[in-house]
Design a protein around this motif. Sequence first.
Motif, PDB file in Angstrom:
ATOM      1  N   LEU A  21      -1.058   6.248  -4.349  1.00 55.61           N
ATOM      2  CA  LEU A  21      -1.444   5.800  -5.108  1.00 55.61           C
ATOM      3  C   LEU A  21      -2.606   5.227  -6.158  1.00 55.61           C
ATOM      4  N   LEU A  22      -2.579   3.941  -5.834  1.00 57.40           N
ATOM      5  CA  LEU A  22      -3.776   2.777  -5.619  1.00 57.40           C
ATOM      6  C   LEU A  22      -4.748   2.948  -4.696  1.00 57.40           C
ATOM      7  N   ASN A  23      -4.837   3.698  -3.621  1.00 54.97           N
ATOM      8  CA  ASN A  23      -5.992   4.161  -2.725  1.00 54.97           C
ATOM      9  C   ASN A  23      -6.496   4.801  -3.150  1.00 54.97           C
ATOM     10  N   ALA A  24      -6.172   5.989  -3.764  1.00 55.10           N
ATOM     11  CA  ALA A  24      -6.461   7.214  -4.302  1.00 55.10           C
ATOM     12  C   ALA A  24      -7.459   6.681  -5.854  1.00 55.10           C
ATOM     13  N   ARG A  25      -7.030   5.797  -6.545  1.00 55.23           N
ATOM     14  CA  ARG A  25      -7.397   4.586  -7.686  1.00 55.23           C
ATOM     15  C   ARG A  25      -8.662   4.478  -7.598  1.00 55.23           C
ATOM     16  N   ILE A  26      -8.687   3.659  -6.352  1.00 55.88           N
ATOM     17  CA  ILE A  26      -9.722   2.891  -5.515  1.00 55.88           C
ATOM     18  C   ILE A  26     -10.376   3.756  -5.257  1.00 55.88           C
ATOM     19  N   ASP A  27     -10.447   4.540  -4.554  1.00 55.09           N
ATOM     20  CA  ASP A  27     -11.366   5.879  -4.450  1.00 55.09           C
ATOM     21  C   ASP A  27     -12.559   6.104  -5.111  1.00 55.09           C
ATOM     22  N   GLU A  28     -11.783   6.663  -6.815  1.00 59.04           N
ATOM     23  CA  GLU A  28     -12.471   7.140  -8.136  1.00 59.04           C
ATOM     24  C   GLU A  28     -13.290   6.401  -8.062  1.00 59.04           C
ATOM     25  N   VAL A  29     -13.166   4.864  -8.561  1.00 59.90           N
ATOM     26  CA  VAL A  29     -13.521   3.661  -8.815  1.00 59.90           C
ATOM     27  C   VAL A  29     -14.695   3.659  -8.373  1.00 59.90           C
ATOM     28  N   LEU A  30     -14.387   3.524  -6.791  1.00 59.75           N
ATOM     29  CA  LEU A  30     -15.727   3.592  -5.196  1.00 59.75           C
ATOM     30  C   LEU A  30     -17.543   4.543  -5.747  1.00 59.75           C
ATOM     31  N   ALA A  31     -15.785   5.753  -6.120  1.00 61.99           N
ATOM     32  CA  ALA A  31     -17.131   6.972  -6.285  1.00 61.99           C
ATOM     33  C   ALA A  31     -17.886   7.238  -7.350  1.00 61.99           C
ATOM     34  N   GLN A  32     -17.031   5.989  -8.238  1.00 60.83           N
ATOM     35  CA  GLN A  32     -17.313   6.898  -9.870  1.00 60.83           C
ATOM     36  C   GLN A  32     -18.409   5.510 -10.254  1.00 60.83           C
ATOM     37  N   THR A  33     -18.374   4.351  -9.345  1.00 60.26           N
ATOM     38  CA  THR A  33     -19.157   3.091  -9.760  1.00 60.26           C
ATOM     39  C   THR A  33     -20.445   2.872  -8.591  1.00 60.26           C
ATOM     40  N   GLY A  34     -20.379   3.502  -7.499  1.00 62.82           N
ATOM     41  CA  GLY A  34     -21.444   3.309  -6.232  1.00 62.82           C
ATOM     42  C   GLY A  34     -20.952   2.355  -5.896  1.00 62.82           C
ATOM     43  N   ALA A  35     -20.251   1.465  -6.143  1.00 62.23           N
ATOM     44  CA  ALA A  35     -20.248  -0.231  -5.369  1.00 62.23           C
ATOM     45  C   ALA A  35     -18.687   0.308  -3.647  1.00 62.23           C
ATOM     46  N   ARG A  36     -19.538  -0.480  -3.285  1.00 61.68           N
ATOM     47  CA  ARG A  36     -19.271  -0.741  -1.673  1.00 61.68           C
ATOM     48  C   ARG A  36     -17.417  -1.049  -1.743  1.00 61.68           C
ATOM     49  N   GLN A  37     -17.501  -1.936  -2.378  1.00 62.78           N
ATOM     50  CA  GLN A  37     -15.915  -2.898  -2.702  1.00 62.78           C
ATOM     51  C   GLN A  37     -14.893  -3.073  -3.872  1.00 62.78           C
ATOM     52  N   VAL A  38     -13.902  -3.358  -4.106  1.00 61.02           N
ATOM     53  CA  VAL A  38     -13.025  -3.669  -5.547  1.00 61.02           C
ATOM     54  C   VAL A  38     -12.900  -5.132  -5.154  1.00 61.02           C
ATOM     55  N   ASN A  39     -12.511  -5.663  -6.071  1.00 59.83           N
ATOM     56  CA  ASN A  39     -12.077  -6.721  -6.366  1.00 59.83           C
ATOM     57  C   ASN A  39     -10.350  -7.001  -7.291  1.00 59.83           C
ATOM     58  N   LEU A  40      -9.277  -6.550  -6.806  1.00 61.49           N
ATOM     59  CA  LEU A  40      -7.888  -6.272  -7.276  1.00 61.49           C
ATOM     60  C   LEU A  40      -6.997  -7.683  -7.543  1.00 61.49           C
ATOM     61  N   VAL A  41      -6.696  -7.312  -9.369  1.00 57.90           N
ATOM     62  CA  VAL A  41      -5.852  -8.024 -10.246  1.00 57.90           C
ATOM     63  C   VAL A  41      -4.930  -7.389  -9.940  1.00 57.90           C
ATOM     64  N   CYS A  42      -3.917  -8.033  -9.595  1.00 58.68           N
ATOM     65  CA  CYS A  42      -2.392  -7.143  -9.485  1.00 58.68           C
ATOM     66  C   CYS A  42      -1.544  -8.089  -9.725  1.00 58.68           C
ATOM     67  N   HIS A  43      -0.849  -7.492 -10.808  1.00 56.28           N
ATOM     68  CA  HIS A  43       0.734  -8.501 -12.157  1.00 56.28           C
ATOM     69  C   HIS A  43       2.005  -7.771 -11.200  1.00 56.28           C
ATOM     70  N   SER A  44       2.904  -8.766 -10.849  1.00 57.64           N
ATOM     71  CA  SER A  44       3.667  -8.379 -10.814  1.00 57.64           C
ATOM     72  C   SER A  44       4.449  -7.697  -9.585  1.00 57.64           C
ATOM     73  N   LEU A  45       4.954  -6.518  -9.433  1.00 57.95           N
ATOM     74  CA  LEU A  45       5.170  -5.430  -8.441  1.00 57.95           C
ATOM     75  C   LEU A  45       3.914  -5.377  -7.528  1.00 57.95           C
TER      76      LEU A  45
END
Length: 188
Positions: A21-45
């Motif tokens: 599910l995280l992979n799908a969301r990252i793909d959405e953000v990359l497609a939406q922004t045209g960015a090459r990479q994301v910085n993940l800030v993750c809480h708890s689990l």
Amino acid sequence: GNSVYLATLTPYEAPSKRAPLLNARIDEVLAQTGARQVNLVCHSLGGLDCRYFASPKGLSADLGMSGDALSSKVASITTVATAHRGTRVADVALGLLPGEDSGIAVNGLTSVLGDWFSSEAIANDAHVRAALQSLTVSEMQSFNDEIVDAPGLYYQSYAGFSRENGVSTPAHDAKIRAGCTPTKPSDG
């Protein structure tokens, strides 16, 4: 000045189930922004989800992809209050502590955390049990042995700590310092 995009994942499931599910969301953000990479800030689990996602022995292995196929989408992983070594709270909730009355422990946990962790929810909801099992001390030892850091990916972690009864002792402070000592970056 930074753009922030949320990844809202199913709340109770193991990291191996949440990482796709995280992979799908990252793909959405990359497609939406045209960015090459994301910085993940993750809480708890979510910190475990991010580690599973990026590890060459995590989601990419599950999908039969090269080790860097997914981690190449990520510039950094920052975890906040992630139980990288497990948590006795999960052990208590699942009745895994020897000598503990698990019913009393679960009732105490429920009074603090609400009915998501009630005896009935833990007994009858496989997803709640899977999430808790992922956070047990023994499961995290296995997770850490298998889910290695992705080479070249920048990792950092932030956590707090508490003192028993809010009182500092030299022995407790020494234990906290030893447990929070930075480790050298992984060589892969």
